[in-house]
Motif scaffolding. Structure first.
Motif, PDB file in Angstrom:
ATOM      1  N   SER A  72       3.615   6.091   6.553  1.00  0.00           N
ATOM      2  CA  SER A  72       3.801   4.334   5.546  1.00  0.00           C
ATOM      3  C   SER A  72       1.524   3.975   6.200  1.00  0.00           C
ATOM      4  N   THR A  73       1.090   4.371   6.277  1.00  0.00           N
ATOM      5  CA  THR A  73      -0.148   4.490   5.780  1.00  0.00           C
ATOM      6  C   THR A  73      -1.027   5.327   5.240  1.00  0.00           C
ATOM      7  N   TYR A  74      -2.228   4.818   4.494  1.00  0.00           N
ATOM      8  CA  TYR A  74      -2.616   5.634   3.588  1.00  0.00           C
ATOM      9  C   TYR A  74      -4.641   5.898   3.583  1.00  0.00           C
ATOM     10  N   SER A  75      -5.212   7.267   3.799  1.00  0.00           N
ATOM     11  CA  SER A  75      -6.320   7.344   4.297  1.00  0.00           C
ATOM     12  C   SER A  75      -6.611   7.481   2.606  1.00  0.00           C
ATOM     13  N   LYS A  76      -8.178   7.236   2.389  1.00  0.00           N
ATOM     14  CA  LYS A  76      -9.426   7.892   1.024  1.00  0.00           C
ATOM     15  C   LYS A  76     -10.507   8.087   1.868  1.00  0.00           C
ATOM     16  N   ASP A  96     -11.178  -7.660  -0.128  1.00  0.00           N
ATOM     17  CA  ASP A  96     -10.028  -8.551  -1.417  1.00  0.00           C
ATOM     18  C   ASP A  96      -8.969  -7.448  -1.571  1.00  0.00           C
ATOM     19  N   GLU A  97      -8.839  -6.139  -1.165  1.00  0.00           N
ATOM     20  CA  GLU A  97      -8.004  -5.557  -2.201  1.00  0.00           C
ATOM     21  C   GLU A  97      -6.700  -5.496  -0.885  1.00  0.00           C
ATOM     22  N   GLY A  98      -7.313  -6.013   0.014  1.00  0.00           N
ATOM     23  CA  GLY A  98      -6.060  -5.717   1.621  1.00  0.00           C
ATOM     24  C   GLY A  98      -6.407  -3.992   1.643  1.00  0.00           C
ATOM     25  N   VAL A  99      -7.384  -3.608   2.077  1.00  0.00           N
ATOM     26  CA  VAL A  99      -7.762  -2.618   2.878  1.00  0.00           C
ATOM     27  C   VAL A  99      -9.129  -2.108   3.288  1.00  0.00           C
ATOM     28  N   THR A 100      -8.581  -1.642   5.264  1.00  0.00           N
ATOM     29  CA  THR A 100      -9.954  -1.864   5.714  1.00  0.00           C
ATOM     30  C   THR A 100     -11.046  -0.245   6.152  1.00  0.00           C
ATOM     31  N   ILE A 101     -11.770  -1.321   5.639  1.00  0.00           N
ATOM     32  CA  ILE A 101     -13.319  -0.623   5.858  1.00  0.00           C
ATOM     33  C   ILE A 101     -12.986   0.798   6.993  1.00  0.00           C
ATOM     34  N   LYS A 102     -12.810   1.520   7.746  1.00  0.00           N
ATOM     35  CA  LYS A 102     -12.094   1.747   9.012  1.00  0.00           C
ATOM     36  C   LYS A 102     -13.754   2.450   9.396  1.00  0.00           C
ATOM     37  N   ASP A 103     -14.581   2.956   8.333  1.00  0.00           N
ATOM     38  CA  ASP A 103     -16.182   3.700   9.151  1.00  0.00           C
ATOM     39  C   ASP A 103     -17.227   3.133   8.284  1.00  0.00           C
ATOM     40  N   VAL A 104     -18.122   4.154   8.647  1.00  0.00           N
ATOM     41  CA  VAL A 104     -18.857   4.414   7.850  1.00  0.00           C
ATOM     42  C   VAL A 104     -19.781   5.937   8.176  1.00  0.00           C
ATOM     43  N   HIS A 149     -23.504   6.332   1.132  1.00  0.00           N
ATOM     44  CA  HIS A 149     -22.597   6.837   2.804  1.00  0.00           C
ATOM     45  C   HIS A 149     -21.114   7.201   2.220  1.00  0.00           C
ATOM     46  N   ILE A 150     -20.236   7.797   3.165  1.00  0.00           N
ATOM     47  CA  ILE A 150     -19.517   7.339   2.929  1.00  0.00           C
ATOM     48  C   ILE A 150     -18.131   6.355   3.690  1.00  0.00           C
ATOM     49  N   HIS A 151     -17.348   5.790   2.874  1.00  0.00           N
ATOM     50  CA  HIS A 151     -15.979   5.192   4.287  1.00  0.00           C
ATOM     51  C   HIS A 151     -14.471   5.694   3.827  1.00  0.00           C
ATOM     52  N   THR A 152     -14.231   5.409   5.392  1.00  0.00           N
ATOM     53  CA  THR A 152     -12.782   5.782   5.276  1.00  0.00           C
ATOM     54  C   THR A 152     -11.690   4.411   4.524  1.00  0.00           C
ATOM     55  N   LEU A 153     -11.248   4.349   3.711  1.00  0.00           N
ATOM     56  CA  LEU A 153     -10.519   3.243   4.082  1.00  0.00           C
ATOM     57  C   LEU A 153      -8.895   3.484   4.416  1.00  0.00           C
TER      58      LEU A 153
END
Length: 179
Positions: A72-76, A96-104, A149-153
């Protein structure tokens, strides 16, 4: 201030504090709680990680990862490029879209891949992160790579990630999607 705890007891206390917290806990907070230096905390947490505990150091403090990503958790992963001045706009567009920025993540020409754990999930987190950057006179990792850079969302909803990606594209920040 609490009584100083012996090694194993202190590590059990630290593990319990981090596992039960809904928010990241800073090393300084942990050090005060068990009456040791921050360096002792770093060593204790390294020992706990070596024993298989999923403790992650983020820009906001230490967190415990409770299990792996569930279905149930999505990642991109998304590749982005922007100036330092646009960092707040980028981060707010995502949270603002309810997404967590996991990393850079950056790919440095000398040091290779460098990942900074963020775990930013709200505008309050964005403000706190930017304040720490300012207070410490730190440069964003992306400045080492010309803003690239790259983010994992991550989100519980695929639609939220899709909306965040669409907004990054609208802002001219998105370079491409990786997965």
């Amino acid at each position: 201030m609490n009584k100083r705890l012996a090694g194993e007891e202190r590590r059990r206390t630290l593990l319990q504090l981090i596992e039960s917290s809904n928010e990241p806990i800073t090393g300084s907070e942990l050090a005060r709680h068990v009456s040791v230096s921050r360096q002792v905390i770093v060593q204790d947490l390294s020992l706990l990680k070596a024993k298989g505990h999923q403790i992650v150091a983020t820009a906001r403090g230490y967190v415990y990862l409770h299990g792996d990503l569930t279905p149930s958790t999505y990642s991109k992963k998304v590749a982005c490029r922007h100036t330092a001045e646009e960092m707040e706009t980028e981060m707010n567009a995502i949270v603002d879209e309810g997404v967590t920025i996991k990393d850079v993540i950056i790919d440095h020409p000398v040091y290779g891949s460098i990942t900074g754990q963020l775990m930013v999930k709200s505008r309050r987190d964005v403000r706190a992160f930017l304040e720490r950057v300012k207070t410490h006179g730190a440069s964003p990792l992306s400045q080492l790579t010309g803003g690239f850079h790259i983010h994992t969302l991550e989100s519980d909803h695929k639609e939220a990630i899709d909306a965040a990606v669409k907004e990054l594209d609208r802002l001219g920040i998105l370079v491409y999607e990786l997965d």
